[in-house]
Structures are given as C-alpha cells and as structure tokens.
Design a protein around this motif. Structure first.
Motif, PDB file in Angstrom:
ATOM      1  N   GLN A  13       0.850  -1.180   0.000  1.00 47.93           N
ATOM      2  CA  GLN A  13       0.000   0.000   0.000  1.00 47.93           C
ATOM      3  C   GLN A  13       0.888   1.233   0.000  1.00 47.93           C
ATOM      4  OE1 GLN A  13      -3.135   0.100   2.941  1.00 47.93           O
ATOM      5  NE2 GLN A  13      -4.269   1.590   1.715  1.00 47.93           N
ATOM      6  N   GLY A  29      -1.502   7.086   0.061  1.00 51.57           N
ATOM      7  CA  GLY A  29      -2.626   7.622  -0.688  1.00 51.57           C
ATOM      8  C   GLY A  29      -3.236   6.696  -1.718  1.00 51.57           C
ATOM      9  N   LYS A  30      -2.796   5.438  -1.737  1.00 51.53           N
ATOM     10  CA  LYS A  30      -3.298   4.497  -2.735  1.00 51.53           C
ATOM     11  C   LYS A  30      -3.882   3.265  -2.071  1.00 51.53           C
ATOM     12  CE  LYS A  30      -0.259   5.928  -6.475  1.00 51.53           C
ATOM     13  NZ  LYS A  30       0.653   5.480  -7.567  1.00 51.53           N
ATOM     14  N   GLY A  31      -4.571   2.473  -2.864  1.00 53.77           N
ATOM     15  CA  GLY A  31      -5.166   1.247  -2.365  1.00 53.77           C
ATOM     16  C   GLY A  31      -4.150   0.132  -2.243  1.00 53.77           C
ATOM     17  N   ARG A  32      -4.550  -0.931  -1.618  1.00 56.21           N
ATOM     18  CA  ARG A  32      -3.688  -2.083  -1.407  1.00 56.21           C
ATOM     19  C   ARG A  32      -3.631  -2.912  -2.690  1.00 56.21           C
ATOM     20  NH1 ARG A  32      -4.465  -4.663   4.481  1.00 56.21           N
ATOM     21  NH2 ARG A  32      -4.485  -2.417   4.887  1.00 56.21           N
ATOM     22  N   GLU A  33      -2.423  -3.409  -3.012  1.00 55.38           N
ATOM     23  CA  GLU A  33      -2.223  -4.198  -4.231  1.00 55.38           C
ATOM     24  C   GLU A  33      -1.484  -5.484  -3.891  1.00 55.38           C
ATOM     25  OE1 GLU A  33      -0.372  -3.494  -8.685  1.00 55.38           O
ATOM     26  OE2 GLU A  33       0.814  -2.830  -6.968  1.00 55.38           O
ATOM     27  N   GLU A  51       9.253   3.782  -6.050  1.00 50.06           N
ATOM     28  CA  GLU A  51       7.834   3.432  -6.122  1.00 50.06           C
ATOM     29  C   GLU A  51       7.484   2.150  -5.364  1.00 50.06           C
ATOM     30  OE1 GLU A  51       9.902   4.062  -8.697  1.00 50.06           O
ATOM     31  OE2 GLU A  51       9.455   2.758 -10.427  1.00 50.06           O
TER      32      GLU A  51
END
Length: 131
Positions: free
Chosen positions: A39, A42-46, A89
């Motif tokens: 995660q 500011g982003k969703g879990r991947e 990233e």
C-alpha cells in the motif's frame, strides 16, 4: 489468537535490497496460501506476490517480476519476500495475509475484489526507498 507479524522493513537506497518476513502465531501456515500486499501512500492495497500452501505455485505482479522472490519455510511458520533492485515506487507499507482454505496464489493476489475474503492480516511493515 491468530496473528501474522511482519518484520524486515526499513529505509534503503534505490537499488538496494530488503527481506521481509511474515510469521504466524496461534495457527500453522502450511495449509494456506500466503501473500504480500503493498500500500503506497494515498493508494489502495495491491497484491504484490503470493505463494501456494506447498510453495509450488507463485504469483507476482508485473512491476516486481525478476526483482522480488517469495518463499516459505513451513517448519518455521514463516513466509519471506526478498526484494532486490528496489525503486522509490516500491515504498509503502507491506502487509502479509492468509488466504481461505483451498485458495491458490493467483486468486489470492490478483483481483482486488478478493481481498475482502482474506482471513488474517498482519499489522504491516514500512519500506522506504530513498536516497
């Protein structure tokens, strides 16, 4: 109490390596697929990488193929994620999770809609890749 505990996160320079560990307590992991989820701020879990219960099948998201390696040591009740050639990233919190019985690696990691079925999650470990 069923728990997963992650460790091994930290600050590393771009191009560096880290090894994350996910250890279970209160139950044995050997009957379950286990996965690592990333995660970013500011982003969703991947789903990054998942491994089947016997270790024979693995899944990697395209962005980490040939850089990350998932493995498991069922005798130690632990799943590892070796992360090489780290990039900025890749920064974020890494969580491990246990799949429901009979699930394989791909259904666990692939569709985000499946994440709600994952039964046990760890608290996460922070990875920061920065110079």
């Amino acid at each position: 109490q069923l728990r997963l505990v992650e460790s091994g996160g930290g600050l590393v320079q771009p191009g560096g390596s880290l090894r994350l560990s996910c250890t279970a307590s209160g139950f044995t992991l050997d009957a379950y697929a286990v996965g690592w989820f990333h995660q970013a701020p500011g982003k969703g879990r991947e789903g990054v990488s998942c491994i089947s219960s016997n270790g024979e099948n693995t899944y990697y998201v395209a962005s980490v193929k040939h850089r990350f390696t998932i493995s498991r040591d069922n005798a130690k009740n632990t799943v590892y994620l070796q992360m090489n050639s780290l990039k900025p990233e890749d920064s974020g919190v890494y969580y491990c999770a246990q799949a429901p019985p009979t699930w394989g690696a791909q259904p666990m990691c692939g569709p985000p809609a499946n994440y709600r079925f994952l039964e046990v999650w760890g608290q996460g470990t922070l990875v920061t890749v920065s110079s």
